[in-house]
Design a protein around this motif. Structure first.
Motif, short mmCIF file in Angstrom:
data_model
loop_
_atom_site.label_atom_id
_atom_site.label_comp_id
_atom_site.label_asym_id
_atom_site.label_seq_id
_atom_site.Cartn_x
_atom_site.Cartn_y
_atom_site.Cartn_z
N GLN A 157 0.82 -1.21 0.00
CA GLN A 157 0.00 0.00 0.00
C GLN A 157 0.86 1.26 0.00
N ALA A 158 1.87 1.29 0.84
CA ALA A 158 2.69 2.50 0.95
C ALA A 158 3.38 2.83 -0.37
N SER A 159 3.86 1.81 -1.06
CA SER A 159 4.57 2.07 -2.32
C SER A 159 3.61 2.52 -3.42
N VAL A 160 2.38 2.01 -3.41
CA VAL A 160 1.38 2.48 -4.38
C VAL A 160 1.05 3.94 -4.10
N GLN A 161 0.86 4.27 -2.82
CA GLN A 161 0.56 5.66 -2.46
C GLN A 161 1.69 6.60 -2.89
N THR A 162 2.92 6.19 -2.67
CA THR A 162 4.06 7.03 -3.04
C THR A 162 4.13 7.20 -4.55
N ALA A 174 2.29 21.70 -6.51
CA ALA A 174 2.07 20.60 -5.57
C ALA A 174 3.20 20.41 -4.57
N GLY A 175 4.11 21.36 -4.48
CA GLY A 175 5.17 21.23 -3.49
C GLY A 175 6.41 20.57 -4.05
N HIS A 176 7.16 19.90 -3.18
CA HIS A 176 8.45 19.34 -3.56
C HIS A 176 8.29 18.03 -4.34
N PRO A 177 9.34 17.62 -5.06
CA PRO A 177 9.33 16.30 -5.72
C PRO A 177 9.19 15.18 -4.69
N ILE A 178 8.83 14.02 -5.20
CA ILE A 178 8.64 12.84 -4.35
C ILE A 178 9.82 11.90 -4.54
N GLU A 179 10.39 11.44 -3.43
CA GLU A 179 11.56 10.56 -3.51
C GLU A 179 11.13 9.09 -3.43
N ASP A 181 13.24 5.38 -3.59
CA ASP A 181 14.50 4.64 -3.68
C ASP A 181 15.66 5.54 -4.11
N GLY A 182 15.75 6.72 -3.50
CA GLY A 182 16.88 7.59 -3.72
C GLY A 182 16.80 8.48 -4.95
N ARG A 183 15.70 8.40 -5.71
CA ARG A 183 15.52 9.25 -6.88
C ARG A 183 14.33 10.18 -6.64
N SER A 184 14.40 11.38 -7.20
CA SER A 184 13.31 12.35 -7.05
C SER A 184 12.48 12.41 -8.31
N TYR A 185 11.15 12.48 -8.12
CA TYR A 185 10.22 12.46 -9.25
C TYR A 185 9.21 13.59 -9.16
N VAL A 186 8.80 14.06 -10.33
CA VAL A 186 7.74 15.05 -10.43
C VAL A 186 6.69 14.54 -11.41
N ASP A 187 5.70 15.38 -11.62
CA ASP A 187 4.52 15.02 -12.40
C ASP A 187 4.85 14.37 -13.74
N ALA A 188 4.13 13.29 -14.05
CA ALA A 188 4.36 12.55 -15.29
C ALA A 188 4.13 13.39 -16.53
#
Length: 313
Positions: A157-162, A174-179, A181-188
């Motif tokens: 569940q946690a990984s799907v939410q992330t 929407a604020g900061h990127p989401i990390e 496994d050590g990589r940062s991501y933004v909107d697709a």
């Protein structure tokens, strides 16, 4: 090659399921987002759910808000949860332009994913993970600007939410990127508004694309003022995506060419004359109408797939 509608109809009549096919096609569903414009593709997923067509697909790819709509479809709750689009509390809390004055995110997807999806209308995270139809939420690598498929990161569940947070992490809003496994991501949407390139690279032979833009709509490059306002945010948080953001209209045009030229693609769009919806729109009557319009547009295109063909003599 079978057309998309022929393949959908054949698989539906045979009761075909992923892992137990009698054909070698890879049929995928692409769900476009666009923040509030996602109301259109939400309605379209309701049509697929109503018609019982989801098992005919091998994978579902979602971009931005399209990932949220895809998740609700995969857990069998697309229609049950549609009211969120016109719920005044949910929409008023998720999108609040006034928060910008307090330097807080205008679009609060954390509230959606961690409160609405767990307490208000719980999402079936286990059902998503167990569904034999693959879930491919897309995001953009903040440092390379490339599209990234987060399917391999989905474990619980946690990984799907992330992954949902990463797919919808709109720059600035929407604020900061989401990390992850050590990589940062933004909107697709910065790299793939419609995940056609990723789907083709992974072997898609037949494609259904649920679109949130009419055929007569086009994307425009950011204005000079928008560049001035956003450039500092990109430099600090997602330097690899600035070029993609500036060239967004060019990338969108390339996606349109790919979708139009692929020999087995069905695009379902809001009809001409449908309302233009801004990314941060929260007009409840407009959003409710968009869900209805999307549903009816998809039903009109797909209903024939579940009708038994007339016998000929």
């Amino acid at each position: 090659m079978e057309t998309v509608l022929e393949l959908l109809g054949d698989r539906w009549r045979r009761g075909s399921r992923p892992g137990d096919r009698d054909d070698d096609a890879r049929l995928v569903l692409l769900v476009e987002g666009g923040s509030s414009r996602g109301a259109y593709s939400s309605g379209m997923t309701i049509a697929i759910e109503r018609l019982g067509l989801l098992p005919a697909f091998d994978a579902v790819y979602g971009s931005s808000a399209g990932s949220l709509n895809a998740a609700w479809l995969l857990c069998g709750q697309a229609e049950k949860t549609q009211h969120a689009w016109w719920d005044p509390v949910i929409m008023g809390t998720t999108i609040n332009v006034g928060r910008a004055l307090r330097r807080q995110p205008v679009v609060d997807t954390r509230y959606l994913v961690h409160t609405v999806y767990t307490e208000v209308m719980p999402m079936g995270f286990r059902e998503i993970l167990d569904n034999p139809v693959e879930f491919h939420p897309m995001a953009t690598d903040a440092h390379t600007g490339k599209a990234v498929d987060l399917h391999g990161h989905l474990r619980d569940q946690a990984s799907v939410q992330t992954a949902l947070l990463a797919s919808t992490a709109m720059p600035v809003l929407a604020g900061h990127p989401i990390e992850i496994d050590g990589r940062s991501y933004v909107d697709a949407g910065l790299s793939e508004s419609v995940p056609i390139r990723s789907a083709l690279a992974q072997g898609a032979t037949h494609i259904v694309a649920l679109r949130t833009m009419r055929a007569d709509e086009t994307s425009s490059a950011p204005s000079r003022l928008e560049r001035l306002v956003a450039s500092r945010w990109f430099a600090r948080h997602a330097p690899g995506t600035l070029d993609s953001w500036i060239r967004h209209d060019i990338l969108r045009a390339e996606e349109e060419r790919l979708l139009a030229s692929h020999p087995a693609t069905l695009q379902i769009r809001p009809p001409l004359g449908s309302t233009n919806i801004g990314r941060t729109s929260r007009r409840l009557d407009v959003l409710r109408a968009a869900v209805d319009i999307g549903r009816e547009a998809a039903l009109a295109e797909l209903a024939g797939c579940v009708e038994e063909p007339l016998e000929t003599t």
